[in-house]
Design an enzyme around this catalytic site. Structure first.
Site, PDB file in Angstrom:
ATOM      1  NE  ARG A 148     -20.068 -17.008  -5.572  1.00 42.23           N
ATOM      2  CZ  ARG A 148     -18.535 -16.981  -5.417  1.00 42.23           C
ATOM      3  NH1 ARG A 148     -18.266 -16.189  -6.064  1.00 42.23           N
ATOM      4  NH2 ARG A 148     -17.975 -17.902  -4.698  1.00 42.23           N
ATOM      5  CE  LYS A 154     -20.873 -10.716 -11.779  1.00 39.35           C
ATOM      6  NZ  LYS A 154     -20.456 -10.789 -10.099  1.00 39.35           N
ATOM      7  NE  ARG A 188     -10.225 -10.566  -7.846  1.00 40.74           N
ATOM      8  CZ  ARG A 188     -11.288 -10.778  -7.436  1.00 40.74           C
ATOM      9  NH1 ARG A 188     -11.920 -11.889  -7.705  1.00 40.74           N
ATOM     10  NH2 ARG A 188     -12.014 -10.234  -6.535  1.00 40.74           N
TER      11      ARG A 188
END
Length: 322
Positions: free
Chosen positions: A121, A186, A319
């Site tokens: 993205r 991630k 965040r």
């Protein structure tokens, strides 16, 4: 990368897949090319990150890849009408799908061993070394246009998280809108690209990257993990890839019939931000508040000092604050 060259390299990889030595002469005879041409293809594969050993008098042997992908194995492991199209190396799987719009069926799934120009993205690069991850893009068409796609990226995140959890992964979470995390690192990402017109048919190209077993990759600019670290083992790449594709197909069917609302409770089971104080950047605005989950349209709901606000997407980064 010519199509003929890719076909030759695919055949070489298939011959090397068992992990045994194969001579350049054997490969040349099978491909109808010279040993010099075989050597050039081997050099190209090594440049792409493969660990291929060469021993004089014995030939070549592939090392460092636990299991190469195979169309027959993918089809055998799949339980849905997914159409698999396997490539060794591509620019990006999304681009392969995009180039074939109008000529592929719903549920077409491009799978690659590596990507030269993988992306995530907001234009970020997705590091895509050979044989180390799952890289796939699925095509789906929606008759009711863009307005029917609220929450699509969240649905895709659920499909991936459930596939990993079904393998025994614990602590799997989805960070709005679709990044999959484990232990705050991630694990997988999603890139959805849309083609079409408002009010008409919309074509969705759904790109998925899942870190499987990375070998000290360069270029990743954030904390990461992989399925190997989460599970303590590497599942069969073919079975796991087919599982991910099946989950995508099933979730897309559900989403097409009932929208994201039908998947809301499944999303809530993986919500990475729920109850956390977060900072949302939307354009020039920065909003701090408490994440309260998502609504039936897939919008992120944030409780702020001025009341609740819903964020539907666009160029928004989130965040989680300490």
């Amino acid at each position: 990368m010519s199509e003929r060259g890719e076909r030759c390299r695919n055949k070489i990889l298939a011959m090397l897949a068992p992990g045994d030595f194969v001579s350049g002469e054997q490969m040349g005879q099978a491909l109808g090319v010279s040993r010099v041409a075989v050597a050039k293809h081997i050099t190209r594969l090594i440049e792409l990150g493969l660990d291929i050993q060469r021993v004089t008098g014995r030939g070549y042997r592939l090392q460092g890849v636990d299991e190469l992908l195979n169309v027959n194995a993918l089809n055998e492991a799949s339980n849905t009408p997914v159409t698999f199209d396997l490539h060794s190396v591509v620019g990006s799987t999304n681009d392969v799908v995009k180039q074939q719009l109008g000529n592929i069926p719903k549920g077409y799934c491009c799978v690659a061993e590596a990507q030269l120009s993988g992306r995530g993205r907001q234009g970020k690069r997705w590091v895509s070394p050979f044989g180390a991850s799952i890289y796939l893009s699925m095509y789906w068409s929606f008759l009711n246009g863009f307005q029917s796609l609220n929450g699509l990226s969240l649905a895709i995140g659920v499909a991936i998280a459930e596939a990993i959890s079904d393998e025994g992964g614990h602590g799997i979470a989805v960070k709005w809108p679709n990044d999959v995390y484990a232990e705050n690192n991630k694990l997988a990402g999603v890139l959805i690209e849309l083609e079409g017109q408002v009010g008409g048919q919309c074509d969705a190209i759904i790109g998925v990257g899942i870190n499987l077993k990375l070998r000290q990759p360069e270029g990743i600019d954030q904390p990461w993990t992989d399925v190997f670290q989460v599970l303590g083992r590497v599942p069969s790449r073919n079975a796991f890839c087919a599982k991910v594709a099946d989950n995508l197909h099933s979730v897309l069917c559900e989403f097409e019939r009932h929208g994201f609302a039908a998947l809301l409770s499944r999303w809530q089971a993986f919500d990475y931000l729920a109850g956390q104080t977060i900072q949302v950047s939307a354009g020039k605005d920065t909003i701090v508040g408490r994440a309260k989950g998502v609504n039936a349209q897939g919008a992120l709901v944030v409780e702020t000092s001025q009341g609740e606000r819903a964020f539907y997407g666009g160029e928004i980064s989130v965040r989680r604050q300490a």
